[in-house]
Motif scaffolding. Structure first.
Motif, PDB file in Angstrom:
ATOM      1  N   GLN A 123       0.887  -1.123   0.243  1.00  7.79           N
ATOM      2  CA  GLN A 123       0.165   0.008   0.034  1.00  7.79           C
ATOM      3  C   GLN A 123       0.763   1.454   0.095  1.00  7.79           C
ATOM      4  N   GLU A 124       1.900   1.256   0.884  1.00  2.00           N
ATOM      5  CA  GLU A 124       2.718   2.339   0.768  1.00  2.00           C
ATOM      6  C   GLU A 124       3.408   2.628  -0.545  1.00  2.00           C
ATOM      7  N   ARG A 125       3.965   1.587  -1.373  1.00  2.00           N
ATOM      8  CA  ARG A 125       4.554   1.701  -2.634  1.00  2.00           C
ATOM      9  C   ARG A 125       3.305   2.205  -3.454  1.00  2.00           C
ATOM     10  N   SER A 129       3.764   6.258  -5.508  1.00  2.00           N
ATOM     11  CA  SER A 129       3.741   6.524  -6.938  1.00  2.00           C
ATOM     12  C   SER A 129       2.594   7.387  -7.157  1.00  2.00           C
ATOM     13  N   ILE A 130       1.474   7.358  -6.293  1.00  2.00           N
ATOM     14  CA  ILE A 130       0.383   8.476  -6.386  1.00  2.00           C
ATOM     15  C   ILE A 130       0.811   9.798  -5.985  1.00  2.00           C
ATOM     16  N   ARG A 131       1.533   9.827  -4.957  1.00  2.00           N
ATOM     17  CA  ARG A 131       2.332  11.192  -4.215  1.00  2.00           C
ATOM     18  C   ARG A 131       3.158  11.828  -5.423  1.00  2.00           C
ATOM     19  N   THR A 132       3.975  10.900  -5.938  1.00  2.00           N
ATOM     20  CA  THR A 132       4.910  11.415  -6.856  1.00  2.00           C
ATOM     21  C   THR A 132       4.223  12.155  -8.095  1.00  2.00           C
ATOM     22  N   LYS A 133       3.355  11.514  -8.714  1.00  2.00           N
ATOM     23  CA  LYS A 133       2.447  11.926  -9.772  1.00  2.00           C
ATOM     24  C   LYS A 133       1.997  13.381  -9.388  1.00  2.00           C
ATOM     25  N   ALA A 134       1.329  13.279  -8.162  1.00  2.00           N
ATOM     26  CA  ALA A 134       0.487  14.581  -7.665  1.00  2.00           C
ATOM     27  C   ALA A 134       1.425  15.634  -7.352  1.00  2.00           C
ATOM     28  N   ALA A 135       2.656  15.254  -6.853  1.00  2.00           N
ATOM     29  CA  ALA A 135       3.630  16.507  -6.722  1.00  2.00           C
ATOM     30  C   ALA A 135       4.093  16.875  -8.095  1.00  2.00           C
ATOM     31  N   LEU A 136       4.181  16.066  -8.984  1.00  2.00           N
ATOM     32  CA  LEU A 136       4.908  16.850 -10.184  1.00  2.00           C
ATOM     33  C   LEU A 136       3.511  17.552 -10.846  1.00  2.00           C
ATOM     34  N   ALA A 137       2.435  16.696 -10.801  1.00  2.00           N
ATOM     35  CA  ALA A 137       1.289  17.805 -11.344  1.00  2.00           C
ATOM     36  C   ALA A 137       1.189  19.103 -10.575  1.00  2.00           C
ATOM     37  N   GLU A 138       1.469  19.283  -9.447  1.00  2.00           N
ATOM     38  CA  GLU A 138       1.177  20.437  -8.518  1.00  2.00           C
ATOM     39  C   GLU A 138       2.436  21.346  -8.894  1.00  2.00           C
ATOM     40  N   ALA A 139       3.386  20.753  -9.031  1.00  2.00           N
ATOM     41  CA  ALA A 139       4.670  21.737  -9.385  1.00  2.00           C
ATOM     42  C   ALA A 139       4.355  22.208 -10.664  1.00  2.00           C
ATOM     43  N   LYS A 140       4.038  21.400 -11.663  1.00  2.00           N
ATOM     44  CA  LYS A 140       4.039  22.127 -13.019  1.00  2.00           C
ATOM     45  C   LYS A 140       2.837  22.970 -13.014  1.00  2.00           C
ATOM     46  N   ASN A 157      13.956  23.152  -6.617  1.00  2.00           N
ATOM     47  CA  ASN A 157      13.833  23.214  -5.248  1.00  2.00           C
ATOM     48  C   ASN A 157      12.228  23.459  -4.656  1.00  2.00           C
ATOM     49  N   LYS A 158      11.403  23.785  -5.604  1.00  2.00           N
ATOM     50  CA  LYS A 158      10.021  23.956  -5.562  1.00  2.00           C
ATOM     51  C   LYS A 158       9.533  22.551  -5.479  1.00  2.00           C
ATOM     52  N   ALA A 159       9.927  21.980  -6.601  1.00  2.00           N
ATOM     53  CA  ALA A 159       9.512  20.317  -6.866  1.00  2.00           C
ATOM     54  C   ALA A 159       9.779  19.650  -5.744  1.00  2.00           C
ATOM     55  N   ILE A 160      11.241  19.826  -5.134  1.00  2.00           N
ATOM     56  CA  ILE A 160      11.515  18.913  -4.114  1.00  2.00           C
ATOM     57  C   ILE A 160      10.718  19.557  -2.525  1.00  2.00           C
ATOM     58  N   GLN A 161      10.151  20.739  -2.653  1.00  2.00           N
ATOM     59  CA  GLN A 161       9.331  21.073  -1.242  1.00  2.00           C
ATOM     60  C   GLN A 161       8.038  20.381  -1.348  1.00  2.00           C
ATOM     61  N   VAL A 162       7.721  20.344  -2.564  1.00  2.00           N
ATOM     62  CA  VAL A 162       6.268  19.780  -2.783  1.00  2.00           C
ATOM     63  C   VAL A 162       6.159  18.213  -2.312  1.00  2.00           C
ATOM     64  N   SER A 163       7.146  17.644  -3.058  1.00  2.00           N
ATOM     65  CA  SER A 163       7.478  16.116  -2.816  1.00  2.00           C
ATOM     66  C   SER A 163       7.574  15.910  -1.421  1.00  2.00           C
ATOM     67  N   ALA A 164       8.464  16.852  -0.576  1.00  2.00           N
ATOM     68  CA  ALA A 164       8.887  16.464   0.763  1.00  2.00           C
ATOM     69  C   ALA A 164       7.796  16.851   1.644  1.00  2.00           C
ATOM     70  N   ALA A 168       5.928  13.857   4.173  1.00  2.00           N
ATOM     71  CA  ALA A 168       5.554  14.130   5.409  1.00  2.00           C
ATOM     72  C   ALA A 168       4.122  13.553   6.032  1.00  2.00           C
ATOM     73  N   GLN A 169       3.044  14.026   5.250  1.00  2.00           N
ATOM     74  CA  GLN A 169       1.868  13.790   5.264  1.00  2.00           C
ATOM     75  C   GLN A 169       1.579  12.387   5.060  1.00  2.00           C
ATOM     76  N   ARG A 170       2.343  11.741   4.373  1.00  2.00           N
ATOM     77  CA  ARG A 170       2.268  10.330   4.444  1.00  2.00           C
ATOM     78  C   ARG A 170       2.347   9.492   5.619  1.00  2.00           C
ATOM     79  N   VAL A 171       3.302  10.006   6.550  1.00  2.00           N
ATOM     80  CA  VAL A 171       3.581   9.230   7.741  1.00  2.00           C
ATOM     81  C   VAL A 171       2.975  10.097   8.914  1.00  2.00           C
ATOM     82  N   ALA A 172       2.232  11.056   8.643  1.00  2.00           N
ATOM     83  CA  ALA A 172       1.552  12.002   9.711  1.00  2.00           C
ATOM     84  C   ALA A 172       0.902  11.053  10.710  1.00  2.00           C
ATOM     85  N   ALA A 173       0.103  10.147  10.211  1.00  2.00           N
ATOM     86  CA  ALA A 173      -0.761   9.384  11.021  1.00  2.00           C
ATOM     87  C   ALA A 173      -0.119   8.502  11.857  1.00  2.00           C
TER      88      ALA A 173
END
Length: 220
Positions: A123-125, A129-140, A157-164, A168-173
């Motif tokens: 599930q994490e993997r 994959s979904i997170r990476t695609k979303a981060a790239l789409a948001e950065a774009k 750096n902006k793309a890195i921050q979005v991904s980071a 963080a939200q992934r493991v927040a719970a």
């Protein structure tokens, strides 16, 4: 005398990553054998594949499993994902009456727990994959130019921050309740590692990484 067969796996990319290289796996195997293995014991075989975890047709693993079936020896791996990153493969292996395997990083785990860890890791993997695609789409969408041989530092750096932030939200719970219960940064890192949750780079958690994640969550 208890017999063990050691199996290690790395991809070319993982060989240089902390927590995933051959040396790190051997360290965990040695710790298991010196702490949890029945005495006396004997290592009757060692096998290593350098292939992707998505590839279940690994020649050295097949040799190790064949030797397990012939000798009744226990297959020992450092981490569950060294066997496979697919729940279906782990489940099939558990149903094989002639195969017994142990995982050094979770030495006391039962079959049910191992199956649960495999499910969580899969599930994490999928989430990564979904997170990476979303981060790239948001950065774009924010005007960051992706790709190219010489991306500007600010855009990168902006793309890195979005991904980071997404990481963080992934493991927040997981980390927030542990922190609230009084667990130290090191204890939180150990809990993440034991649960099979890796960092965004696929390595083990450290106290400093947990601290940076908590700080990022506080700023969010």
């Amino acid at each position: 005398m208890k017999k063990f067969i050691l199996y290690r796996r790395v991809s070319t990319k993982e060989q240089g990553q902390s927590g995933l290289g051959l040396a790190a796996q051997q360290r965990d195997l040695n710790l298991f054998l010196s702490t949890y293995a029945e005495e006396p014991h004997e290592i009757i075989g060692e096998f290593t594949d350098i292939l992707s975890g998505a590839d279940d047709t690994r020649p050295e693993l097949n040799k190790a499993l064949d030797l397990c079936r012939k000798t009744g020896a226990t297959l020992l791996v450092a981490k569950l994902d060294r066997l496979s990153r697919k729940v279906s493969f782990i489940a099939t292996l558990m149903e094989d009456p002639k195969v017994i395997f142990r995982v050094a990083s979770i030495p006391m785990a039962s079959k049910i727990e191992l199956h649960l860890y495999a499910m969580l890791a899969e599930q994490e993997r999928d989430f990564i994959s979904i997170r990476t695609k979303a981060a790239l789409a948001e950065a774009k969408a924010n005007g960051v130019k992706l790709g190219g041989l010489r991306p500007k530092t600010e855009e990168r750096n902006k793309a890195i921050q979005v991904s980071a932030d997404a990481s963080a939200q992934r493991v927040a719970a997981l980390v927030r309740p542990l922190k609230a219960s009084g667990k130290t940064l090191r204890e939180i890192a150990e809990a993440l590692n034991t649960s099979g949750v890796t960092t965004p780079r696929g390595s083990k958690w450290s106290a400093s990484q947990v601290m940076r994640t908590l700080e990022r969550l506080e700023r969010a």
